[in-house]
Design an enzyme around this catalytic site. Structure first.
Site, PDB file in Angstrom:
ATOM      1  N   LYS A  68       0.862  -1.185   0.000  1.00 34.63           N
ATOM      2  CA  LYS A  68       0.000   0.000   0.000  1.00 34.63           C
ATOM      3  C   LYS A  68       0.898   1.234   0.000  1.00 34.63           C
ATOM      4  O   LYS A  68       1.899   1.271   0.722  1.00 34.63           O
ATOM      5  CB  LYS A  68      -0.893  -0.030   1.249  1.00 34.63           C
ATOM      6  CG  LYS A  68      -1.863   1.137   1.353  1.00 34.63           C
ATOM      7  CD  LYS A  68      -2.770   0.978   2.572  1.00 34.63           C
ATOM      8  CE  LYS A  68      -3.809   2.086   2.674  1.00 34.63           C
ATOM      9  NZ  LYS A  68      -4.704   1.902   3.834  1.00 34.63           N
ATOM     10  N   SER A 122      -9.669   1.999   2.797  1.00 34.74           N
ATOM     11  CA  SER A 122      -8.770   2.739   1.945  1.00 34.74           C
ATOM     12  C   SER A 122      -7.742   1.881   1.209  1.00 34.74           C
ATOM     13  O   SER A 122      -7.146   2.352   0.251  1.00 34.74           O
ATOM     14  CB  SER A 122      -8.034   3.784   2.793  1.00 34.74           C
ATOM     15  OG  SER A 122      -7.225   3.137   3.760  1.00 34.74           O
ATOM     16  N   SER A 172      -9.922  -0.491   7.008  1.00 33.54           N
ATOM     17  CA  SER A 172      -9.351  -0.432   5.653  1.00 33.54           C
ATOM     18  C   SER A 172      -8.617  -1.670   5.164  1.00 33.54           C
ATOM     19  O   SER A 172      -8.199  -1.705   4.009  1.00 33.54           O
ATOM     20  CB  SER A 172      -8.425   0.769   5.537  1.00 33.54           C
ATOM     21  OG  SER A 172      -9.201   1.926   5.401  1.00 33.54           O
TER      22      SER A 172
HETATM   23  N1  GLN Z   1     -13.364   4.411   6.269  1.00 34.18           N
HETATM   24  C1  GLN Z   1     -12.636   4.780   7.439  1.00 34.18           C
HETATM   25  C2  GLN Z   1     -12.161   6.209   7.323  1.00 34.18           C
HETATM   26  O1  GLN Z   1     -12.384   6.787   6.324  1.00 34.18           O
HETATM   27  C3  GLN Z   1     -11.498   3.839   7.695  1.00 34.18           C
HETATM   28  C4  GLN Z   1     -10.292   4.122   6.888  1.00 34.18           C
HETATM   29  C5  GLN Z   1      -9.114   3.316   7.327  1.00 34.18           C
HETATM   30  O2  GLN Z   1      -9.244   2.299   7.997  1.00 34.18           O
HETATM   31  N2  GLN Z   1      -7.942   3.775   6.951  1.00 34.18           N
HETATM   32  O3  GLN Z   1     -11.568   6.740   8.203  1.00 34.18           O
END
Ligand code: GLN
Length: 496
Positions: A78, A153, A177
């Protein structure tokens, strides 16, 4: 040799160890697929020379007789983990062209295990999002239906593994995410206990929640990768836990103590929180979960009704705490020490303002505003402190639940993957869809997503398994036994 992308990490490692194929050949195969599937938007950066140099080094170790479970197997990271061989953007214009002088600990550990880095994978900007549509470099697409999001994400990681553009990938999970994109693309992913994997070299979003983990085709592959990724990094990460690394593959396929080969999960109590199985969850998702739970009963597990009464409060608590921490973490991107600097400006304040307005996307700006607001004098007690108190209560609810069960099962997300753009005008709709992943995040508990079926429009459905602190091995074992008895994790999108 054309089927190399259909093999999992375990099978690739076996072929490499038997010297039926070289790491250079495997690496070239995946790089060619990455280039041929550029329309998926999974990769943000490739560096063929660097990847092949790593592959040649792995081949030399193999030729010298060295054998270890990940030696020569490629993976991709990532783009939130810093790397010396590839640029790191965190999905943001703010970091366009940034080159780190060091590798993130997780990157280094996997390289030390002999893994070859294929490239860097798309993600929501600074990991803020649930659909990978907040990336400054365009969306990543779901290989099951390219009009749909792969989740976020870590959407590029999920898309790459599901489409066979990498046998495995790293992800990070702040509020879901790893688990949610794994669920949306039919792959397996685990977020370990907070503090289990080093955060050193992970571009920070919300430091008290951020956690790295593997995303792969099976629980067994996740166990292999996590064994290399997890462990103390006390000198570099102040929240790293002082607990020796574990081999999560040891005993993975063994029946539980007192169980039998036919019913290897006999004695396992799976808690089903009533708040996870209510109206908020789509019927196709619930149907896939019910079928999977019936399979778990066949494997010997017993189902126990439990309650996590503050589940709903996890959304407001998370969307105060995470932006608060983000607003602080992202203050470093001022165009001086880090990040994009505007070309024309009148004075220092103007330079900060313009650099940050140009460098950050809308969602990131929204979160910085929310975070700054809830931390400001007068609101700190009303919002931030309150959210922290609720966070503690949510963690306590889990401890009460674990008196009655060994693992908790439920949906990862309330629906299958949605269409790209569908939630763009309504950020709160996307926040609400995090409801089942946030409670474990706020509590620092390990959680994983296991593919358990296909739902609406033939899109994958994942089941979430949550364990108590340091129960990664138990989660991986429960998922592995399910995967020995079913084939959902082997399904691939058409043409992949
Ligand atoms: N959807 C969540 C957010 O926008 C989680 C994102 C994540 O785990 N990085 O914060």
């Amino acid at each position: 040799m054309n089927d190399l992308h259909q093999l999992d990490v375990t099978a690739l490692a076996a072929r490499l160890a038997a010297r039926e194929v070289s790491s250079v050949e495997v690496t070239q195969h995946f790089l060619a697929r990455a280039r041929a599937h550029a329309h998926l938007g999974a990769y943000l950066a490739l560096n063929e020379d660097a990847s092949l140099a790593q592959a040649r080094a792995a081949d030399a170790r193999l030729a010298a007789g060295e054998r270890s479970p990940l030696l020569g197997v490629p993976l991709a990271h990532k783009d939130i983990f810093v790397t010396t061989d590839f640029p790191t953007t965190a999905g943001s214009k703010m970091l366009e062209g940034y080159r780190s002088p060091f590798d993130a600990t997780v990157v280094r550990q996997l390289a030390d295990a002999g893994m070859v880095t294929l490239g860097k994978l798309n993600c929501d900007e600074f990991a803020m999002g649930s659909g990978n549509d907040n990336s400054a470099y365009g969306p990543a697409r779901n290989p099951w239906d390219t009009e749909r999001v792969p989740g976020g994400s870590s959407g590029g990681s999920a898309a790459a593994v599901a489409a066979g553009l990498a046998p495995a990938a790293t992800g990070t999970d702040t509020g879901g995410s790893i688990r949610q994109p794994a669920s949306f693309t039919g792959i397996t992913g685990i977020k370990p206990t907070y503090g289990r994997c080093s955060r050193y070299g992970m571009v920070a979003y919300a430091s008290s929640l951020d956690q790295a983990g593997p995303m792969a085709r099976s629980a067994r592959d996740c166990a292999l990768l996590l064994s290399a990724m997890a462990g103390p990094d006390l000198d570099r990460d102040s929240t790293s836990l002082d607990r020796p690394a574990e081999d999560y593959t040891a005993g993975l396929g063994q029946p539980l103590a007192g169980a039998t080969a036919a019913q290897p999960l006999k004695g396992l109590r799976i808690g089903l929180p009533k708040e996870f199985f209510g109206d908020g969850c789509a019927p196709d998702v619930l149907a896939a979960l019910r079928a999977a739970l019936a399979e778990y009963e066949k494997l010997g597990a017993t189902l126990v009704d439990i309650s996590l009464p503050r589940t709903e409060l996890s959304i407001p608590a998370y969307y105060i705490i995470a932006p608060a921490e983000a607003s602080s973490n992202l203050s470093r991107f001022d165009g001086v020490k880090f990040g994009h600097r505007a070309k024309d400006y009148a004075d220092l304040a103007d330079m900060y303002k313009k650099s940050r307005s140009e460098g950050f996307g809308r969602e990131v700006q929204r979160r910085i505003l929310i975070g700054t607001y809830v931390l400001s004098h007068g609101y700190y007690d009303a919002y931030y402190i309150k959210a922290q108190q609720i966070r503690r209560l949510i963690a306590q609810d889990f401890q009460a639940a674990f008196q009655q069960c060994d693992v908790i099962a439920g949906p990862v997300a309330p629906s299958v993957a949605w269409k790209i753009g569908e939630k763009n005008d309504d950020p709160v709709a996307a926040y609400l869809a995090d409801i089942y992943t946030l409670p474990a995040s706020l509590s620092g508990l390990p959680g994983m997503s296991v593919p358990v079926g296909l739902g609406a429009a033939g899109m994958p459905v994942g089941m979430q398994l949550i364990g108590n602190y340091f129960q990664e091995a138990r989660l991986l074992g429960a998922a592995h036994h399910f995967q020995c008895a079913t084939d959902w994790h082997t399904r691939a999108p058409a043409g992949c």
